[in-house]
Each structure stands twice: as C-alpha cells, then as structure tokens.
Design a protein around this motif. Structure first.
Motif, PDB file in Angstrom:
ATOM      1  N   ASN A 405      25.690  52.844  39.615  1.00 26.35           N
ATOM      2  CA  ASN A 405      26.068  53.227  40.516  1.00 26.35           C
ATOM      3  C   ASN A 405      26.136  51.237  41.202  1.00 26.35           C
ATOM      4  N   LEU A 406      25.867  50.103  40.944  1.00 29.13           N
ATOM      5  CA  LEU A 406      26.225  49.336  41.642  1.00 29.13           C
ATOM      6  C   LEU A 406      27.875  48.312  41.218  1.00 29.13           C
ATOM      7  N   HIS A 407      28.007  48.116  41.715  1.00 24.98           N
ATOM      8  CA  HIS A 407      29.882  47.678  41.618  1.00 24.98           C
ATOM      9  C   HIS A 407      29.799  46.502  41.664  1.00 24.98           C
ATOM     10  N   VAL A 408      30.100  45.876  39.880  1.00 22.45           N
ATOM     11  CA  VAL A 408      29.582  44.167  40.153  1.00 22.45           C
ATOM     12  C   VAL A 408      30.497  44.206  39.150  1.00 22.45           C
ATOM     13  N   ASN A 409      31.341  41.917  39.564  1.00 29.15           N
ATOM     14  CA  ASN A 409      32.566  41.298  38.829  1.00 29.15           C
ATOM     15  C   ASN A 409      31.684  40.912  38.631  1.00 29.15           C
ATOM     16  N   PHE A 410      32.222  40.581  37.508  1.00 28.58           N
ATOM     17  CA  PHE A 410      32.203  39.040  36.654  1.00 28.58           C
ATOM     18  C   PHE A 410      33.219  39.261  35.431  1.00 28.58           C
ATOM     19  N   ASP A 411      33.601  37.858  35.804  1.00 31.61           N
ATOM     20  CA  ASP A 411      35.235  37.587  34.943  1.00 31.61           C
ATOM     21  C   ASP A 411      34.282  36.602  33.657  1.00 31.61           C
ATOM     22  N   GLY A 412      33.887  36.159  33.791  1.00 31.93           N
ATOM     23  CA  GLY A 412      33.306  35.267  32.709  1.00 31.93           C
ATOM     24  C   GLY A 412      33.256  34.101  32.309  1.00 31.93           C
ATOM     25  N   PRO A 413      32.997  33.087  32.060  1.00 29.64           N
ATOM     26  CA  PRO A 413      32.824  31.141  32.249  1.00 29.64           C
ATOM     27  C   PRO A 413      34.526  31.643  32.000  1.00 29.64           C
ATOM     28  N   ARG A 414      35.331  30.394  32.800  1.00 30.90           N
ATOM     29  CA  ARG A 414      36.649  29.627  32.170  1.00 30.90           C
ATOM     30  C   ARG A 414      36.641  28.492  31.118  1.00 30.90           C
ATOM     31  N   ASP A 415      37.926  29.012  30.819  1.00 30.17           N
ATOM     32  CA  ASP A 415      38.038  27.998  29.828  1.00 30.17           C
ATOM     33  C   ASP A 415      38.553  27.048  29.726  1.00 30.17           C
TER      34      ASP A 415
END
Length: 417
Positions: A405-415
C-alpha cells in the motif's frame, strides 16, 4: 577486377598506389592498431564482427594517419611558416601531434563547444588552439581566412587527396589481417576516412561491400548521395561526424565506390558505446560507436556475414561518458528513480526502505521535498534512486511496494531517440 570496376577507380583523384605510398610514409610512426574478433558482440549481432581499434592510436583517433601523410608533403618553406587547420577535435590532435614531431608550428580553430578533452589534448601537443564559430564550417572559414592572412598552409580535415590516402591505410591493414571480409562499415563525417578505405578496399577486393554510417541528426553525405534533403540539427553524441557539408572530392569517391549509407539514432549510438565499454572494455566516442550501432539496428542485413568495423576514435568527455552509461543502466532497469507522495510522520521512510531491502534493491539516493511541492502541508514528496538487477527485478520490486500500500510512481527511462 572487372572492366566496370576498373573504370571508376581509374578516374578518381586517389588511387591504391597513393594509399600504399601513404602506408610507407606512416610505417614505424603511426601505430598499426589491432584488428580483433569479438565473440560476444558477434553472438549478439548474429554476424562475425572484427573491430579496428583506431581509438588506441597515440592521439586516440585515426586522424593522425592523414595528418602525417599531408604534413610530410610540405615544402621546407611551408614547414617554416607553419600550418593551420579547423577541426571538431580529432583532426586537430592529429595535426598538432605530428606537426610538433616535425617541428612545424600549428594553429587550430575548433568550434565553440568542442569537448574539453579534445581541446586540452591538442594544446598539450603544442598547437595554438582558437575557439571560434558555432559549427565546424564556421570554424573552417575563420581558419581559412587566418591562414591566408598569415600565409599558413591549410590542412583540410578530409577533402585533400593526401589526407584521404593516409586514412585509406586502415583498409590495407584490415584486409591484410582478414582477407575474406564481406563488408567494411565506416563512420562518415566529411568523408575522408571512407573515401580512402573504399579506394584501397575496392582495388584489392572489388566485391567487398562498403557501408557508411552517419548520425541521423547530421545526414550530410546521405543527402548528397541519395538526393535527399533531410534536416541537420541538434547536438549529437557523435560530434566527430557532425559535418554539415561533406567534401567535393570525398563526395565523388563515395558516389563511385560506397555501396550504401545508413543512419543511426542517438539511442542506438549510446547503446553501442555502452556495449563496447562493458564487453570489449574499450572507450570510444560517439562517432566510433556509430558503426556498431548500425549493425545492431539492422541485424537482418548483416546476419551471418563477416564485418570489419572501424572504431574511429576514443576522445570522449568523461562527464558525457558517465551520463551515457547511467542512461543505459536506466534503460536496462538497473538504475531507477521511484517517486512517492507520503504523509510527513515518523516511520514512513522506514516502511519504504524495509520493502526495498526485502526486495533486494539497493538504495543509491534519497531526496525529500517539503517546500517546493503542491502537496498538502503534512505531505512529503520523496524520490528514491535504486539499483536492481534487471527489468524483471525492477518490476517485482514495484509490485512489492504496491502490495504494501505504498503509492509509487515510476514512468521508466525517457526514450533518447
């Protein structure tokens, strides 16, 4: 050799005899660099890859071959007056080093923004370095005027038969070591390297294929040969081949002898540079890595063939190299930045650290932001940089955080394309 093959070779301003004469001039002075097979990169590419390590020259660039051949042809009066050149860095070092050896005064113009490592290395060889012009073409115009005013001999970086012949000695060495190569893959800036190599290679082995490689951001020779008008803009990692206007002589030779030119993206070059360092343990600049980038981006084209690739130089700024390697780690899922919006109370960071530790992730950096955020006053924006083994390990780590229940944001590396 067929009559069809002889005809264009006979009309060109540089011949096999010129390249062989250059080889005699360079013998014992310029290093005969290794030409080695890479088993691991061959397995990755699905082809047989042989690398010519011109990044291991004394100046870390093939450019000293052409520079020495041209300087050796100076008259006594020209040697006394001195020479001038314009370069993004590698030609500068080649001219500066061999001019110093021959006791010839040298002045070099470099574009503003040329990597510091190339400027400092050029100065270390005793040349006077002047930064001027936003592009190589502008720097060249300034150098030409300065040379005319001071009666200095201009040493062109690529559009000179003696320069071209000197660069062509690389092909002689490659084919002497591995005569049954199917393809030579060569970076193209102004075209001096591929022109000299094509002259030598096609004369010795008419059926060999010659493929040029340019950065997609600077497709100058590609435009000339293919009749295109693709734009040229931006900062490329392969600044050594970021030439807006290829030579007249080199363009004619490329049209006659080069079989094709391919373009590579910035991301492909970064990936290739990283592979060369991690697998071959060799440092290349972007222009040198471009040849491997072309192979990896076109696997079907080269599958099963024996390829000779020129690692043209190794003069890359260490800060830039660090950035490229870090970005590659991010693409591979080995280095990631996670973002959390948490309540500002004791134990919240500990909960995140506990989950990351149980997941086997290594924490590299932690940053709290309480002030410059749109979150409520009792909330904190938290950024955590972590190391994981690969993308699957990263995915499982994020899964465990969400399960807790830890709200994590991860968009990944930018192209990076």
């Amino acid at each position: 050799m067929t009559q069809a093959a002889k005809a264009p070779l006979a009309r060109l301003p540089v011949t096999l005899r010129d390249v062989e004469a250059a080889a005699d001039t360079l013998a014992g002075v310029v290093k005969r660099t290794n030409f080695d097979y890479s088993r691991t990169l061959s397995d990755i590419a699905g082809a047989s890859l042989w690398f010519k390590f011109e990044n291991l020259q004394f100046t870390a660039t093939f450019k000293e071959r052409g520079a020495l051949n041209r300087l050796s042809a100076l008259s006594a009066d020209q040697r006394q007056r001195g020479v001038i050149a314009a370069s993004a860095g590698n030609h500068a070092q080649g001219v500066a080093y061999h001019a110093s050896r021959l006791s010839v005064p040298a002045t070099i113009y470099v574009p503003v923004g040329t990597p510091t490592v190339k400027i400092e290395n050029t100065r270390r060889h005793g040349a006077t370095v002047i930064e001027g012009g936003a592009t190589l073409e502008e720097a060249s115009a300034l150098a030409t005027k300065h040379g005319r005013d001071e009666r200095l001999t201009f040493i062109h970086p690529y559009d000179d038969p003696l320069i071209i012949a000197g660069q062509g000695t690389i092909a002689l060495e490659m084919l002497a070591s591995v005569p049954d190569l199917d393809v030579l893959i060569v970076p193209i800036g102004g075209g001096g390297l591929i022109s000299g190599m094509a002259v030598a290679a096609k004369a010795l082995k008419p059926d060999i294929e010659i493929i040029g490689v340019q950065a997609a951001l600077y497709p100058s020779m590609y435009n000339v040969v293919k009749g295109k008008s693709l734009p040229m803009r931006g900062d490329t990692l392969a600044e050594g081949i970021a030439v807006k206007s290829p030579g007249w002589i080199t363009s004619d030779i490329v049209r006659a002898l080069v079989d094709d030119i391919v373009l590579v993206t910035e991301r492909d070059v970064e990936h290739a540079l990283s592979l060369l360092l991690t697998i071959e343990k060799t440092v290349t600049e972007g222009a040198g890595a471009a040849v491997l980038a072309a192979v990896l981006a076109n696997p079907e084209r080269f599958k099963g063939r024996k390829l000779g690739l020129v690692l043209s130089g190794g003069n890359i700024d260490t800060r830039l190299l660090s950035g490229v390697l870090t970005r590659q780690l991010a693409r591979e899922g080995r280095l990631s930045q996670l973002r959390f919006d948490i309540v500002d109370r004791p134990g919240q960071l500990g909960a995140i650290v506990s989950v990351l530790g149980n997941a086997g992730a290594n924490i590299v950096e932690v940053s709290h932001q309480r002030i410059f955020t749109d979150l409520p006053a009792k909330a904190v924006h938290l950024e955590v940089v972590i190391e994981t083994r690969d993308r699957s390990h990263l995915a499982s780590t994020i899964g465990l955080l969400k399960a807790a229940n830890l709200h994590v944001n991860f968009d990944g590396p930018r192209d990076a394309r």
